[in-house]
Design an enzyme around this catalytic site. Structure first.
Site, PDB file in Angstrom:
ATOM      1  N   SER A 147       0.828  -1.209   0.000  1.00 16.53           N
ATOM      2  CA  SER A 147       0.000   0.000   0.000  1.00 16.53           C
ATOM      3  C   SER A 147       0.860   1.257   0.000  1.00 16.53           C
ATOM      4  CB  SER A 147      -0.920   0.008   1.226  1.00 16.53           C
ATOM      5  OG  SER A 147      -1.768  -1.117   1.216  1.00 16.53           O
TER       6      SER A 147
HETATM    7  N1  SAH Z   1      -0.933  -4.684   4.067  1.00 14.80           N
HETATM    8  C1  SAH Z   1      -0.226  -4.704   2.816  1.00 14.80           C
HETATM    9  C2  SAH Z   1      -1.148  -4.514   1.653  1.00 14.80           C
HETATM   10  C3  SAH Z   1      -1.299  -5.760   0.879  1.00 14.80           C
HETATM   11  S1  SAH Z   1      -2.431  -5.645  -0.466  1.00 14.80           S
HETATM   12  C4  SAH Z   1       0.896  -3.696   2.859  1.00 14.80           C
HETATM   13  O1  SAH Z   1       1.509  -3.554   3.877  1.00 14.80           O
HETATM   14  O2  SAH Z   1       1.221  -3.054   1.889  1.00 14.80           O
HETATM   15  C5  SAH Z   1      -3.855  -6.427   0.203  1.00 14.80           C
HETATM   16  C6  SAH Z   1      -3.716  -7.866   0.547  1.00 14.80           C
HETATM   17  O3  SAH Z   1      -4.980  -8.315   0.974  1.00 14.80           O
HETATM   18  C7  SAH Z   1      -3.317  -8.783  -0.604  1.00 14.80           C
HETATM   19  O4  SAH Z   1      -2.128  -9.438  -0.278  1.00 14.80           O
HETATM   20  C8  SAH Z   1      -4.482  -9.764  -0.711  1.00 14.80           C
HETATM   21  O5  SAH Z   1      -4.097 -11.081  -1.037  1.00 14.80           O
HETATM   22  C9  SAH Z   1      -5.065  -9.694   0.682  1.00 14.80           C
HETATM   23  N2  SAH Z   1      -6.445 -10.131   0.817  1.00 14.80           N
HETATM   24  C10 SAH Z   1      -7.508  -9.919   0.002  1.00 14.80           C
HETATM   25  N3  SAH Z   1      -8.614 -10.539   0.494  1.00 14.80           N
HETATM   26  C11 SAH Z   1      -8.233 -11.149   1.662  1.00 14.80           C
HETATM   27  C12 SAH Z   1      -8.899 -11.954   2.615  1.00 14.80           C
HETATM   28  N4  SAH Z   1     -10.194 -12.274   2.517  1.00 14.80           N
HETATM   29  N5  SAH Z   1      -8.189 -12.399   3.678  1.00 14.80           N
HETATM   30  C13 SAH Z   1      -6.885 -12.114   3.825  1.00 14.80           C
HETATM   31  N6  SAH Z   1      -6.186 -11.377   2.947  1.00 14.80           N
HETATM   32  C14 SAH Z   1      -6.850 -10.884   1.869  1.00 14.80           C
END
Ligand code: SAH
Length: 286
Positions: A133
């Site tokens: 993010s």
């Molecule tokens: N927190 C991260 C952002 C990752 S992007 C950072 O530090 O930058 C969002 C993430 O959410 C992705 O890896 C995706 O696989 C995950 N995601 C989407 N739906 C989800 C769910 N139901 N349970 C767990 N993770 C999920």
């Protein structure tokens, strides 16, 4: 920067960057060629690339540092400080959150080829169609979550969507225990590999469907969703403490950041905050 009460046990230099004095910050900034893009576009354009998770998993911490030292560009704490100042200019005021952003080496959460872009304000690909993010939105969500009736104290928080582990690391600076769930196994493992050499003691990573929350660890003082659904999963609302705050992007093509505060055992209050753009929240695991 004041209010910094937690630090990663390992210094930035020991994690594989050169000593600050050897670094040309201006070059690092000039190499930042990417422009802010939406998470979805970034993820889609790099969707086919796969991060060699298993190799990184198997490698001992020292090897990770050595690899990064060889491949990563020179990055100084001053470059990260500039990012933090930018985030502050964008409106994030919580000094503790800004200090947390300043303490976490974001470039170590991405593959070395992208590390020179780690401190621009953009989401960047981490593989599997997902992104790390944007620093501003990470800080903003944590700031909103911390504005609780206990002066920002949060004993236990939950993150849905660990990705590469960056936001979990920032959260770990400002809260007691951080639980983070990821549904894509190789990303869960990537986060583990990224966080291991940093020895952050208060993060618990879980592989699973975050839409179900983590009933065994609930209730949580704060919950952050790093992926957008058309609505906030009801199980998560149930896992908030009374007075607890959940921050989540909600929507499809057009998403809004929402704050949901639990004000009673059967009562929640929703506030819509601002536009945002996240990858989609999906059910199940892969
Ligand atoms: N927190 C991260 C952002 C990752 S992007 C950072 O530090 O930058 C969002 C993430 O959410 C992705 O890896 C995706 O696989 C995950 N995601 C989407 N739906 C989800 C769910 N139901 N349970 C767990 N993770 C999920």
């Amino acid at each position: 920067m004041t209010g910094k009460d937690k630090r990663f046990p390992l210094s930035l230099a020991s994690l594989g960057t050169r000593s600050p004095r050897a670094i040309d910050d201006r070059n690092a900034v000039r190499r930042s060629v990417a422009t802010p893009q939406t998470a979805t576009r970034n993820a889609a354009s790099h969707g086919e690339r796969e991060i060699p998770v298993t190799a990184r998993e198997r490698a001992p911490a020292q090897t990770i540092s050595n690899d990064r030292e060889r491949d990563a560009p020179m990055i100084s704490p001053a470059v990260r400080r500039a990012m933090v100042e930018r985030v502050a200019r964008q409106g994030v005021q919580d000094q503790k959150v800004l200090a947390a952003l300043d303490a976490v080496p974001r470039h170590l959460f991405m593959e070395p080829g992208l590390a020179s872009q780690a401190y621009i304000d953009a989401s960047l690909p981490i593989g599997y169609h997902q992104t790390i993010s944007q620093p501003y939105i990470v800080a903003r969500m944590i700031e909103v979550m911390r504005a609780n009736r206990h002066g920002g104290v949060m004993k236990r928080v939950l993150e849905i969507g660990t990705g590469c582990g960056y936001q979990a690391a920032v959260l770990a600076q400002v809260s007691g225990d951080v639980y983070s769930i990821e549904r894509i196994k190789p990303l869960h493992e990537l986060a583990r590999a990224n966080l291991r050499p940093m020895r952050v003691a208060n993060i618990r990573l879980h592989y699973g469907d975050g839409m179900l929350g983590l009933p065994q660890a609930a209730p949580f003082d704060g919950i952050i969703l790093a992926a957008a659904g058309m609505e906030v999963p009801p199980a998560l609302l149930e896992q908030l403490t009374i007075g607890g705050r959940l921050v989540a992007p909600v929507g499809g093509r057009h998403q809004m950041l929402q704050l949901i505060e639990r004000v009673g055992s059967t009562e929640w209050m929703t506030t819509t905050l601002e536009d945002c753009h996240f990858v989609p929240l999906r059910a199940g695991t892969i």
